[in-house]
Design a protein around this motif. Structure first.
Motif, PDB file in Angstrom:
ATOM      1  N   ASP A 124       0.830  -1.209   0.000  1.00  0.00           N
ATOM      2  CA  ASP A 124       0.000   0.000   0.000  1.00  0.00           C
ATOM      3  C   ASP A 124       0.864   1.258   0.000  1.00  0.00           C
ATOM      4  O   ASP A 124       0.630   2.196  -0.777  1.00  0.00           O
ATOM      5  N   LEU A 125       1.875   1.286   0.850  1.00  0.00           N
ATOM      6  CA  LEU A 125       2.758   2.449   0.897  1.00  0.00           C
ATOM      7  C   LEU A 125       3.560   2.584  -0.395  1.00  0.00           C
ATOM      8  O   LEU A 125       3.745   3.687  -0.917  1.00  0.00           O
ATOM      9  N   TYR A 126       4.022   1.455  -0.933  1.00  0.00           N
ATOM     10  CA  TYR A 126       4.779   1.476  -2.189  1.00  0.00           C
ATOM     11  C   TYR A 126       3.943   2.070  -3.319  1.00  0.00           C
ATOM     12  O   TYR A 126       4.424   2.910  -4.095  1.00  0.00           O
ATOM     13  N   GLU A 127       2.685   1.633  -3.412  1.00  0.00           N
ATOM     14  CA  GLU A 127       1.814   2.132  -4.478  1.00  0.00           C
ATOM     15  C   GLU A 127       1.568   3.631  -4.336  1.00  0.00           C
ATOM     16  O   GLU A 127       1.562   4.361  -5.325  1.00  0.00           O
ATOM     17  N   LYS A 128       1.361   4.085  -3.103  1.00  0.00           N
ATOM     18  CA  LYS A 128       1.124   5.515  -2.885  1.00  0.00           C
ATOM     19  C   LYS A 128       2.370   6.334  -3.218  1.00  0.00           C
ATOM     20  O   LYS A 128       2.282   7.414  -3.803  1.00  0.00           O
ATOM     21  N   THR A 129       3.530   5.824  -2.841  1.00  0.00           N
ATOM     22  CA  THR A 129       4.781   6.523  -3.145  1.00  0.00           C
ATOM     23  C   THR A 129       5.022   6.568  -4.647  1.00  0.00           C
ATOM     24  O   THR A 129       5.442   7.596  -5.199  1.00  0.00           O
ATOM     25  N   ARG A 130       4.756   5.463  -5.313  1.00  0.00           N
ATOM     26  CA  ARG A 130       4.936   5.398  -6.766  1.00  0.00           C
ATOM     27  C   ARG A 130       3.995   6.363  -7.477  1.00  0.00           C
ATOM     28  O   ARG A 130       4.389   7.065  -8.413  1.00  0.00           O
ATOM     29  N   LYS A 131       2.741   6.417  -7.024  1.00  0.00           N
ATOM     30  CA  LYS A 131       1.778   7.337  -7.619  1.00  0.00           C
ATOM     31  C   LYS A 131       2.200   8.788  -7.393  1.00  0.00           C
ATOM     32  O   LYS A 131       2.067   9.637  -8.270  1.00  0.00           O
ATOM     33  N   LEU A 132       2.711   9.057  -6.196  1.00  0.00           N
ATOM     34  CA  LEU A 132       3.178  10.401  -5.879  1.00  0.00           C
ATOM     35  C   LEU A 132       4.306  10.817  -6.814  1.00  0.00           C
ATOM     36  O   LEU A 132       4.340  11.944  -7.313  1.00  0.00           O
ATOM     37  N   THR A 133       5.229   9.912  -7.087  1.00  0.00           N
ATOM     38  CA  THR A 133       6.360  10.210  -7.962  1.00  0.00           C
ATOM     39  C   THR A 133       5.897  10.497  -9.387  1.00  0.00           C
ATOM     40  O   THR A 133       6.344  11.456 -10.025  1.00  0.00           O
ATOM     41  N   GLN A 135       2.896  11.493 -10.388  1.00  0.00           N
ATOM     42  CA  GLN A 135       2.134  12.739 -10.422  1.00  0.00           C
ATOM     43  C   GLN A 135       3.053  13.953 -10.366  1.00  0.00           C
ATOM     44  O   GLN A 135       2.801  14.971 -11.018  1.00  0.00           O
ATOM     45  N   ALA A 136       4.135  13.841  -9.585  1.00  0.00           N
ATOM     46  CA  ALA A 136       5.085  14.943  -9.504  1.00  0.00           C
ATOM     47  C   ALA A 136       5.769  15.175 -10.849  1.00  0.00           C
ATOM     48  O   ALA A 136       5.951  16.320 -11.275  1.00  0.00           O
ATOM     49  N   GLU A 137       6.130  14.093 -11.538  1.00  0.00           N
ATOM     50  CA  GLU A 137       6.768  14.224 -12.849  1.00  0.00           C
ATOM     51  C   GLU A 137       5.806  14.833 -13.868  1.00  0.00           C
ATOM     52  O   GLU A 137       6.191  15.695 -14.671  1.00  0.00           O
ATOM     53  N   MET A 138       4.550  14.398 -13.828  1.00  0.00           N
ATOM     54  CA  MET A 138       3.557  14.950 -14.753  1.00  0.00           C
ATOM     55  C   MET A 138       3.321  16.431 -14.477  1.00  0.00           C
ATOM     56  O   MET A 138       3.208  17.238 -15.412  1.00  0.00           O
ATOM     57  N   LEU A 139       3.240  16.788 -13.206  1.00  0.00           N
ATOM     58  CA  LEU A 139       3.027  18.186 -12.844  1.00  0.00           C
ATOM     59  C   LEU A 139       4.203  19.046 -13.272  1.00  0.00           C
ATOM     60  O   LEU A 139       4.028  20.145 -13.811  1.00  0.00           O
ATOM     61  N   ARG A 140       5.418  18.536 -13.062  1.00  0.00           N
ATOM     62  CA  ARG A 140       6.609  19.297 -13.442  1.00  0.00           C
ATOM     63  C   ARG A 140       6.641  19.533 -14.951  1.00  0.00           C
ATOM     64  O   ARG A 140       6.940  20.638 -15.424  1.00  0.00           O
ATOM     65  N   LEU A 164       3.711  18.384  -4.198  1.00  0.00           N
ATOM     66  CA  LEU A 164       4.242  17.195  -3.545  1.00  0.00           C
ATOM     67  C   LEU A 164       3.926  17.195  -2.061  1.00  0.00           C
ATOM     68  O   LEU A 164       3.614  16.155  -1.472  1.00  0.00           O
ATOM     69  N   SER A 165       4.019  18.367  -1.446  1.00  0.00           N
ATOM     70  CA  SER A 165       3.707  18.468  -0.025  1.00  0.00           C
ATOM     71  C   SER A 165       2.251  18.094   0.240  1.00  0.00           C
ATOM     72  O   SER A 165       1.939  17.394   1.213  1.00  0.00           O
ATOM     73  N   ASP A 166       1.350  18.543  -0.645  1.00  0.00           N
ATOM     74  CA  ASP A 166      -0.066  18.186  -0.503  1.00  0.00           C
ATOM     75  C   ASP A 166      -0.262  16.681  -0.656  1.00  0.00           C
ATOM     76  O   ASP A 166      -1.033  16.056   0.088  1.00  0.00           O
ATOM     77  N   ARG A 167       0.431  16.098  -1.631  1.00  0.00           N
ATOM     78  CA  ARG A 167       0.313  14.655  -1.840  1.00  0.00           C
ATOM     79  C   ARG A 167       0.866  13.892  -0.642  1.00  0.00           C
ATOM     80  O   ARG A 167       0.331  12.861  -0.240  1.00  0.00           O
ATOM     81  N   LEU A 168       1.964  14.390  -0.079  1.00  0.00           N
ATOM     82  CA  LEU A 168       2.555  13.741   1.083  1.00  0.00           C
ATOM     83  C   LEU A 168       1.608  13.781   2.276  1.00  0.00           C
ATOM     84  O   LEU A 168       1.548  12.833   3.073  1.00  0.00           O
ATOM     85  N   ARG A 203      10.422  11.229   7.784  1.00  0.00           N
ATOM     86  CA  ARG A 203      11.664  11.754   7.186  1.00  0.00           C
ATOM     87  C   ARG A 203      11.364  12.535   5.908  1.00  0.00           C
ATOM     88  O   ARG A 203      11.985  13.561   5.625  1.00  0.00           O
ATOM     89  N   LEU A 204      10.404  12.036   5.122  1.00  0.00           N
ATOM     90  CA  LEU A 204      10.002  12.770   3.919  1.00  0.00           C
ATOM     91  C   LEU A 204       9.423  14.139   4.284  1.00  0.00           C
ATOM     92  O   LEU A 204       9.749  15.156   3.677  1.00  0.00           O
ATOM     93  N   ARG A 205       8.567  14.164   5.310  1.00  0.00           N
ATOM     94  CA  ARG A 205       7.972  15.426   5.740  1.00  0.00           C
ATOM     95  C   ARG A 205       9.025  16.392   6.251  1.00  0.00           C
ATOM     96  O   ARG A 205       8.975  17.596   5.965  1.00  0.00           O
ATOM     97  N   ALA A 206      10.002  15.869   6.991  1.00  0.00           N
ATOM     98  CA  ALA A 206      11.065  16.726   7.507  1.00  0.00           C
ATOM     99  C   ALA A 206      11.852  17.356   6.361  1.00  0.00           C
ATOM    100  O   ALA A 206      12.244  18.524   6.428  1.00  0.00           O
TER     101      ALA A 206
END
Length: 217
Positions: A124-133, A135-140, A164-168, A203-206
């Motif tokens: 579950d965490l892997y899928e969310k992290t992958r989706k976040l990545t 989406q960030a590339e598409m947005l950029r 990215l912060s919102d997605r996190l 750690r990501l949030r920090a």
């Protein structure tokens, strides 16, 4: 990007691999077998994995040595590892497993429900992290295309970081939900992997907070 998350299952005994496949068959994951530590390391060369289930006792390169090689490679060092071994193993096996970089340790015969639950948390965490990545590339790409001039790069990066912060934040809420479910269910078996997930997200949030991102004006 693969359609399904890949899980590497490593055991020198065919019957154990068959058992793992049966237990995890209800999850939407793609299982890849390895019959030795050497075979596992070869599989990791060109394939992205969400999780590794690694037997400790194997002839030749055992699980501890295999994990040490995995953690030394920059490409694979962050892949979570769950060690599997028989219940009559050496008393220091658990300590050695965590020292080698494992996020969890299960003894055989293990509860199939517990193993599925642990694997599901990491997937579950892997899928969310992958989706976040993604989406960030598409947005950029979208922002870079729309903007021109010297301010494009600066505004593009700021916008991406804010997004990215919102997605996190969404990932943080989901991890918090999983943590609460674990505590309310008094499932001590999941406490360690959930704590590891919380630490990774923290750690990501920090890192984001350290950037002092301001919304674009």
């Amino acid at each position: 990007m693969p359609d399904r998350a890949r899980v590497l299952i490593v055991d020198d005994r065919e019957e154990n691999l068959i058992a793992l496949e049966a237990i995890l068959s209800s999850l939407d994951v793609f299982l890849i077998r390895a019959h030795s530590g050497e075979e596992a390391l070869k599989a990791l060369l060109n394939t992205e994995f969400a999780l590794i289930l690694l037997d400790v006792r194997m002839p030749g390169m055992d699980g501890f040595e295999t994990a040490a090689h995995i953690k030394r490679r920059e490409r694979t060092r962050d892949i979570p590892i769950i060690f599997l071994t028989v219940s009559d193993g050496e008393p220091d096996y658990a300590f050695r497993g965590y020292a080698a970089g494992a996020v969890d340790y299960l003894t055989k015969p293990f509860d199939p429900w517990v193993l599925r639950a642990k694997v599901a948390v990491f997937i579950d965490l892997y899928e969310k992290t992958r989706k976040l990545t993604v989406q960030a590339e598409m947005l950029r790409d979208r922002v870079t295309t729309e903007l021109t001039g010297e301010a494009a790069e600066e505004v593009s990066m700021t916008t991406v970081l804010v997004e990215l912060s919102d997605r996190l934040t969404a990932v943080e809420k989901e991890v918090s939900r999983v943590r609460d479910l674990t505590l309310n269910g008094h499932d001590r078996a999941l406490s360690l992997p959930v704590a590891d997930l919380c630490a990774r997200v923290a750690r990501l949030r920090a890192g984001f907070d350290a950037l002092h991102v301001e919304p674009p004006r």
